[in-house]
Design a protein around this motif. Structure first.
Motif, PDB file in Angstrom:
ATOM      1  N   THR A  82      -7.442  -4.023  -6.240  1.00  0.00           N
ATOM      2  CA  THR A  82      -6.916  -2.753  -5.749  1.00  0.00           C
ATOM      3  C   THR A  82      -7.987  -2.056  -4.928  1.00  0.00           C
ATOM      4  N   ASP A 120      -5.171   6.291   0.654  1.00  0.00           N
ATOM      5  CA  ASP A 120      -4.264   5.186   0.381  1.00  0.00           C
ATOM      6  C   ASP A 120      -4.732   4.408  -0.844  1.00  0.00           C
ATOM      7  N   SER A 169      -4.133   0.473  -2.080  1.00  0.00           N
ATOM      8  CA  SER A 169      -3.577  -0.806  -1.649  1.00  0.00           C
ATOM      9  C   SER A 169      -3.773  -1.865  -2.725  1.00  0.00           C
ATOM     10  N   LYS A 191      -4.155  -5.622  -2.936  1.00  0.00           N
ATOM     11  CA  LYS A 191      -4.468  -6.763  -2.079  1.00  0.00           C
ATOM     12  C   LYS A 191      -4.269  -8.063  -2.866  1.00  0.00           C
ATOM     13  N   GLY A 230       0.834  -1.197   0.000  1.00  0.00           N
ATOM     14  CA  GLY A 230       0.000   0.000   0.000  1.00  0.00           C
ATOM     15  C   GLY A 230       0.863   1.238   0.000  1.00  0.00           C
TER      16      GLY A 230
END
Length: 235
Positions: free
Chosen positions: A123, A93, A95, A97, A73
């Motif tokens: 995402t 943010d 991230s 995943k 992230g």
């Protein structure tokens, strides 16, 4: 259609954030309680597969195993000083995943087991908010901190999957994302210069995510651990 909406929404969120940072950067010295920072955070996610019920006694079924996956992230944030020790932090943010775990296909009549793996990636655009406590500065000016955080909003992108067995149709309906998470973290900060601070913040987050890709088990992500590497402009 959904992916286009996600990309458009993500672009607008980042544009608004960077516009705010640009506006504030010209007057940082006049707003000493307000700092700007960026971070990069490697993430480690543990996937646990649990039975949905009794396994079938005839036919064919699939069941998942446990797994461990790395993601990452990054983001920008603002930090405001409430008192000399208490601070609030918020930002945006992005991230990535990644969720990878083993899977088995059991053929009961043939008394055989085929082994493979599943990987689901997506995402996530997130708006985290945190409150943190900084302890008294050390003799060299460095400091320790503790904090807790949650997500005000989360916008997951369209998931993609690579599966050894089973169909990827209607993948979005087989994933249950958490609307909010709970995170606890600690940290150590070191001054690179009079105003630039680097920080290391290990964290542990409760992120209940569920994948229903196998017929006999459900894969769950309960815990995510990571290390946030942060650069902050201390005014």
């Amino acid at each position: 259609m959904y992916r286009h909406y996600v990309l458009q929404h993500s672009f607008l969120s980042l544009l608004l954030t960077f516009s705010l940072l640009s506006f504030l950067s010209g007057s940082l010295r006049a707003q000493s309680p307000l700092d700007i920072g960026i971070h990069f955070s490697p993430q480690l996610r543990y996937i646990n597969s649990s039975p949905k019920g009794e396994e079938p006694t005839r036919g064919t079924f699939t069941r998942g195993k446990d797994g461990l996956s790395m993601g990452a992230g990054a983001g920008v944030y603002l930090e405001y000083e409430i008192t000399p020790h208490w601070f609030i932090r918020g930002g945006v943010d992005v991230s990535y995943k990644r969720n990878h775990y083993g899977v088995e296909k059991v053929l009961l009549e043939a008394d055989s087991i085929a082994r493979g793996s599943n990987q689901v990636v997506y995402t996530s655009i997130e708006v985290p908010v945190a409150i943190l406590y900084r302890f008294d500065y050390l003799a060299n000016g460095n400091s320790f901190l503790l904090g807790a955080a949650t997500t005000l909003n989360r916008l997951p992108g369209a998931p993609r999957a690579w599966t050894s067995f089973g169909s990827r149709a209607n993948l979005k309906d087989k994933i249950d994302y958490p609307a909010h998470t709970v995170t606890v973290f600690g940290g150590y900060e070191h001054y690179l210069s009079d105003q630039l601070v680097v920080g290391l913040e290990p964290y542990l987050a409760y992120v209940p995510t569920r994948f229903s890709l196998e017929s006999a088990t459900t894969a769950k992500v309960q815990v995510e651990a990571g290390l946030s590497v942060r650069l902050r402009l201390d005014n």
